[in-house]
Scaffold this motif. Structure first.
Motif, short mmCIF file in Angstrom:
data_model
loop_
_atom_site.label_atom_id
_atom_site.label_comp_id
_atom_site.label_asym_id
_atom_site.label_seq_id
_atom_site.Cartn_x
_atom_site.Cartn_y
_atom_site.Cartn_z
N VAL A 16 1.00 -1.29 -0.02
CA VAL A 16 -0.09 0.18 -0.06
C VAL A 16 0.64 1.32 0.16
N VAL A 17 1.83 1.25 0.89
CA VAL A 17 2.88 2.10 0.76
C VAL A 17 3.45 2.59 -0.58
N ASP A 18 3.97 1.46 -1.20
CA ASP A 18 4.47 1.61 -2.57
C ASP A 18 3.39 2.46 -3.55
N ALA A 19 2.15 1.83 -3.36
CA ALA A 19 1.16 2.25 -4.36
C ALA A 19 0.81 3.88 -4.09
N LEU A 20 0.78 4.20 -2.65
CA LEU A 20 0.57 5.64 -2.51
C LEU A 20 1.85 6.51 -3.02
N CYS A 143 -15.06 12.74 4.01
CA CYS A 143 -14.15 13.73 3.68
C CYS A 143 -12.60 13.12 3.91
N TYR A 144 -12.68 12.28 4.94
CA TYR A 144 -11.00 11.81 5.17
C TYR A 144 -10.66 10.58 4.98
N ILE A 145 -11.88 9.70 4.70
CA ILE A 145 -11.33 8.20 4.76
C ILE A 145 -11.11 7.79 3.00
N VAL A 146 -10.19 6.98 2.93
CA VAL A 146 -9.89 6.33 1.63
C VAL A 146 -9.81 4.82 1.84
N ASN A 147 -10.51 4.14 1.08
CA ASN A 147 -10.67 2.66 1.19
C ASN A 147 -9.81 2.08 -0.05
N TYR A 148 -9.24 0.91 0.34
CA TYR A 148 -8.47 0.36 -0.53
C TYR A 148 -9.04 -1.29 -0.88
N CYS A 149 -8.71 -1.63 -2.15
CA CYS A 149 -8.93 -3.26 -2.23
C CYS A 149 -8.03 -3.92 -3.12
N PHE A 150 -7.57 -4.91 -2.64
CA PHE A 150 -6.57 -5.93 -3.40
C PHE A 150 -6.40 -7.33 -2.80
N ILE A 163 -3.92 -2.90 -6.90
CA ILE A 163 -4.75 -2.45 -6.01
C ILE A 163 -5.71 -1.14 -6.44
N SER A 164 -6.75 -0.92 -5.80
CA SER A 164 -7.71 -0.03 -5.93
C SER A 164 -8.03 0.83 -4.89
N PHE A 165 -8.16 2.14 -5.06
CA PHE A 165 -8.55 3.19 -3.96
C PHE A 165 -9.89 3.88 -4.11
N SER A 166 -10.79 3.83 -3.31
CA SER A 166 -11.95 4.37 -3.20
C SER A 166 -11.89 5.77 -2.30
N THR A 167 -11.61 6.93 -3.03
CA THR A 167 -11.14 8.14 -2.58
C THR A 167 -12.18 8.74 -1.59
#
Length: 208
Positions: A16-20, A143-150, A163-167
């Motif tokens: 996740v860190v690498d993707a960000l 306003c602040y939460i980003v979810n992820y899926c992998f 990996i996908s993010f729901s911003t």
């Protein structure tokens, strides 16, 4: 970050860190004190066992720490409160007066919206009623939460490395009113319309 048998998976964390970082973000990992140790107890209901980090897993923690990307929550403190507070604190000193928010038309391709954002799949069920009334809590999460899926890792391996993010929302999804030079404009979300479309009703100001 847990996987089979409830162990904490550090490879998922690094993934996740690498993707960000590839998305031009600057991640900071907030971890409970024990997860930064070489060995610690894991509790699963009435059962418990001890997880011991491999050399590769501890290198992940060491690398994050040396890069200034790790915050180790003090022992016996709940980590949730630390990252929740970080999302709404002013952070005047740490940001040196700079505005960290990202505009929607930024050229870096970053997610628009407020900063910092929280990347987590934690539903925070323990905090919904205890911290603030439901409407305010819903506004904060949107306003602040980003979810992820992998696809979950098993040790250091994953079948699919995508990996996908729901911003988080760039603007409020609720009914809102804005002052204009001629009066008030009300914006209403409509269930049949696209997510960013609004019905706008303008109410002119009474002329004296």
């Amino acid at each position: 970050q847990n996987f089979d048998q409830g162990c904490f998976n550090y490879h998922q964390l690094q993934f996740v860190v690498d993707a960000l970082e590839k998305s031009n973000e600057t991640p900071l990992v907030v971890l409970p004190y024990k997860y930064c140790s070489k060995s610690f107890n894991i509790h699963m209901g009435t059962k418990s066992f001890r997880q011991t980090l491999s050399k590769e897993e501890f290198q992940i923690i060491d690398k994050l720490s040396k890069n200034g990307q790790l915050y180790r929550v003090p022992a016996q403190c709940l980590d949730d409160y630390y990252w929740m507070l970080a999302s709404v604190s002013d952070q005047t000193l740490s940001r040196n007066g700079a505005n960290l928010d990202v505009p929607h038309d930024n050229r870096e391709g970053r997610w628009p919206g407020t900063r910092p954002m929280l990347v987590t799949n934690d539903q925070m069920r323990d905090h919904k009623l205890g911290l603030m009334e439901p409407r305010l809590f819903r506004r904060w999460t949107s306003c602040y939460i980003v979810n992820y899926c992998f696809t979950a890792f098993v040790r250091g391996e994953s079948i699919d490395r995508e990996i996908s993010f729901s911003t988080a929302d760039f603007f409020s999804r609720e009914i809102q009113a804005n002052e204009t030079s001629t009066g008030i404009a009300w914006h209403f979300p409509v269930s049949d319309w696209s997510l960013d479309d609004r019905l706008c009703v303008r109410i002119p100001r009474n002329k004296k």
